[in-house]
Design an enzyme around this catalytic site. Structure first.
Site, mmCIF file in Angstrom:
data_model
loop_
_atom_site.group_PDB
_atom_site.id
_atom_site.type_symbol
_atom_site.label_atom_id
_atom_site.label_comp_id
_atom_site.label_asym_id
_atom_site.label_seq_id
_atom_site.Cartn_x
_atom_site.Cartn_y
_atom_site.Cartn_z
ATOM 1 N N ASP A 67 0.816 -1.223 0.000
ATOM 2 C CA ASP A 67 0.000 0.000 0.000
ATOM 3 C C ASP A 67 0.850 1.275 0.000
ATOM 4 O O ASP A 67 0.350 2.340 -0.362
ATOM 5 C CB ASP A 67 -0.928 0.026 1.223
ATOM 6 C CG ASP A 67 -1.802 -1.206 1.310
ATOM 7 O OD1 ASP A 67 -2.102 -1.787 0.259
ATOM 8 O OD2 ASP A 67 -2.177 -1.582 2.437
ATOM 9 N N MET A 80 -5.662 -2.569 -5.067
ATOM 10 C CA MET A 80 -5.569 -2.536 -3.596
ATOM 11 C C MET A 80 -5.052 -1.178 -3.119
ATOM 12 O O MET A 80 -4.908 -0.245 -3.905
ATOM 13 C CB MET A 80 -4.646 -3.651 -3.125
ATOM 14 C CG MET A 80 -5.276 -5.022 -3.145
ATOM 15 S SD MET A 80 -4.138 -6.236 -2.448
ATOM 16 C CE MET A 80 -5.250 -7.623 -2.212
ATOM 17 N N GLN A 100 -1.821 -8.750 -7.294
ATOM 18 C CA GLN A 100 -0.881 -7.630 -7.090
ATOM 19 C C GLN A 100 0.199 -7.938 -6.063
ATOM 20 O O GLN A 100 1.199 -7.239 -5.970
ATOM 21 C CB GLN A 100 -1.647 -6.382 -6.609
ATOM 22 C CG GLN A 100 -2.560 -5.813 -7.649
ATOM 23 C CD GLN A 100 -3.651 -4.941 -7.023
ATOM 24 O OE1 GLN A 100 -3.504 -3.742 -6.945
ATOM 25 N NE2 GLN A 100 -4.734 -5.550 -6.584
ATOM 26 N N ARG A 101 -0.021 -8.943 -5.239
ATOM 27 C CA ARG A 101 0.964 -9.250 -4.196
ATOM 28 C C ARG A 101 1.781 -10.492 -4.519
ATOM 29 O O ARG A 101 2.665 -10.863 -3.742
ATOM 30 C CB ARG A 101 0.261 -9.457 -2.851
ATOM 31 C CG ARG A 101 -0.411 -8.221 -2.330
ATOM 32 C CD ARG A 101 -0.584 -8.195 -0.826
ATOM 33 N NE ARG A 101 -0.851 -9.445 -0.183
ATOM 34 C CZ ARG A 101 -1.868 -9.671 0.662
ATOM 35 N NH1 ARG A 101 -2.726 -8.699 0.938
ATOM 36 N NH2 ARG A 101 -2.020 -10.824 1.255
HETATM 37 O O1 F6P Z 1 -2.274 -4.104 3.263
HETATM 38 C C1 F6P Z 1 -2.065 -4.858 2.116
HETATM 39 C C2 F6P Z 1 -3.355 -5.328 1.524
HETATM 40 O O2 F6P Z 1 -3.076 -6.048 0.339
HETATM 41 C C3 F6P Z 1 -4.398 -4.234 1.262
HETATM 42 O O3 F6P Z 1 -4.130 -3.511 0.091
HETATM 43 C C4 F6P Z 1 -5.673 -5.042 1.217
HETATM 44 O O4 F6P Z 1 -6.785 -4.267 1.574
HETATM 45 C C5 F6P Z 1 -5.426 -6.107 2.252
HETATM 46 O O5 F6P Z 1 -4.018 -6.213 2.413
HETATM 47 C C6 F6P Z 1 -5.988 -7.466 1.885
HETATM 48 O O6 F6P Z 1 -5.820 -8.313 2.980
HETATM 49 P P1 F6P Z 1 -5.949 -9.889 2.927
HETATM 50 O O7 F6P Z 1 -4.715 -10.422 2.279
HETATM 51 O O8 F6P Z 1 -6.047 -10.274 4.357
HETATM 52 O O9 F6P Z 1 -7.168 -10.209 2.130
#
Ligand code: F6P
Length: 341
Positions: A127, A169, A273-274
């Site tokens: 973020d 996100m 995205q992650r």
């Molecule tokens: O803080 C990182 C993030 O990817 C945010 O952008 C998003 O709202 C949240 O985590 C999603 O969380 P989770 O992986 O618990 O669904």
């Protein structure tokens, strides 16, 4: 020293590069020993460990995810708490902890440090919302992935003369949306820092369509229409009591279609995205932060977090790191908004 290392909260590309940088330099330069704590604070509270030496960190800086595992466990809940953490550290012979995490993780680290536990923090979040550091690793990779996805949305949008809405996100800040939207040439970027009306969004979309373009609208998950009280959240709260966001793209897409008459589709990029390989920028930043965290532990800089300031790595107190959310300033939005429509 024997150092326990944990990764906590949502994962971010670059976590493994931090771990590798810390372990390699910690062992070879400072003579420290490491132990991995599995799945964030859970591993500490439950004394669930894994070996963490040169062999375990071999070649991992290019890998997404985290070899230590992660969770959103709050160390003060369940059987956790200061006494339990102290007992586990004594039992495992751990002198200090390197906690790699975002806002929730660092807030817990601050509470533990205030109670005398020796912790150094490494900021992590896609973020990019921590004010004490210019950039967090993971952000650059998330922006790259989102931009590539938007490039693809634009070709299918062009083929069908449709408006494409891409939701990204970012929680309560619009950094991923702003950067990926600008990189992909979006016709509107909707961020939490700027409440916007459906009339304005429809005007940008219609103006792009009038020039023969297939409009691309980028919306951050935390965006709030001027007619809404709070960001869209229908999945309850996370372990730190924060609303779980997502779904605003699907809400505004039919409203755009209704107002403009242009067929509109929404795509939520979500956890893509992650995932996957971190960019070179994130690997370098993460490696430098890992090296700096080990120096901070060696110097006994407890209760501090390593941070990027311009091109230098510095340390800042947790309190400073947690004070303010780094939001998109008005000037950055205004600069981007000149390209909308
Ligand atoms: O803080 C990182 C993030 O990817 C945010 O952008 C998003 O709202 C949240 O985590 C999603 O969380 P989770 O992986 O618990 O669904």
């Amino acid at each position: 020293m024997r150092i326990g290392m944990l990764t906590s909260g949502g994962d971010a590309p670059g976590l493994n590069a931090v771990i590798r940088g810390a372990v390699l330099i910690g062992q070879t330069v400072h003579g420290h020993e490491f132990v991995g704590l599995r799945d964030g604070w859970r591993g500490l509270v439950e004394a669930d460990t894994m070996p963490l030496g040169r062999n375990e960190v071999k070649g991992i800086s290019k890998q997404g995810g985290t070899i230590l595992g992660t969770s959103r466990t709050n160390p003060f809940e369940g059987r956790g708490g200061v006494d339990r953490v102290n007992d586990v550290m004594t039992e495992l012979g751990i002198d200090a902890i390197i906690a790699i995490g975002g806002e929730g993780t660092l807030a817990a680290a601050k509470r533990l440090t205030d109670a005398g536990i020796r912790i150094v923090g490494v900021p992590k979040t896609v973020d990019n919302d921590l004010d004490a550091t210019d950039y967090t690793f993971g952000f650059d990779t998330a922006v790259q992935i989102a931009t590539e996805a938007m490039d693809r949305l634009r070709t299918t949008g062009d083929a069908h003369s449709r408006c494409m809405v891409a939701e990204v996100m970012g929680r309560h800040v619009g950094w991923i949306a702003l950067h990926s939207g600008m990189a992909a040439g979006a016709h509107a970027v909707l961020i939490p820092e700027q409440r916007t009306s459906m009339e304005q969004i429809a005007a940008w979309v219609s103006s792009a369509a009038a020039r023969g373009r297939a409009p691309l609208v980028v919306v951050a998950e935390g965006f709030t229409l001027d007619s809404m009280d709070d960001p869209h959240s229908e999945r309850g709260l996370d372990a730190f009591g924060r609303p779980r966001l997502g779904g605003i793209g699907e809400i505004i897409a039919p409203l755009i279609e209704e107002r403009t008459g242009i067929e509109t589709r929404a795509t939520t990029l979500g956890h893509i995205q992650r995932g996957g390989t971190p960019t070179a920028f994130d690997r370098v930043l993460a490696t430098r932060l890992g090296i700096a965290a080990v120096s901070a532990v060696t110097n006994g800089d407890w209760g501090r977090m390593v941070a990027l300031r311009s091109t230098e790595i510095v340390t800042v107190p947790f309190a400073e790191a947690l004070g303010t959310l780094k939001t998109v300033p008005q000037s950055r939005y205004d600069e981007a908004a000149m390209l909308f429509g």
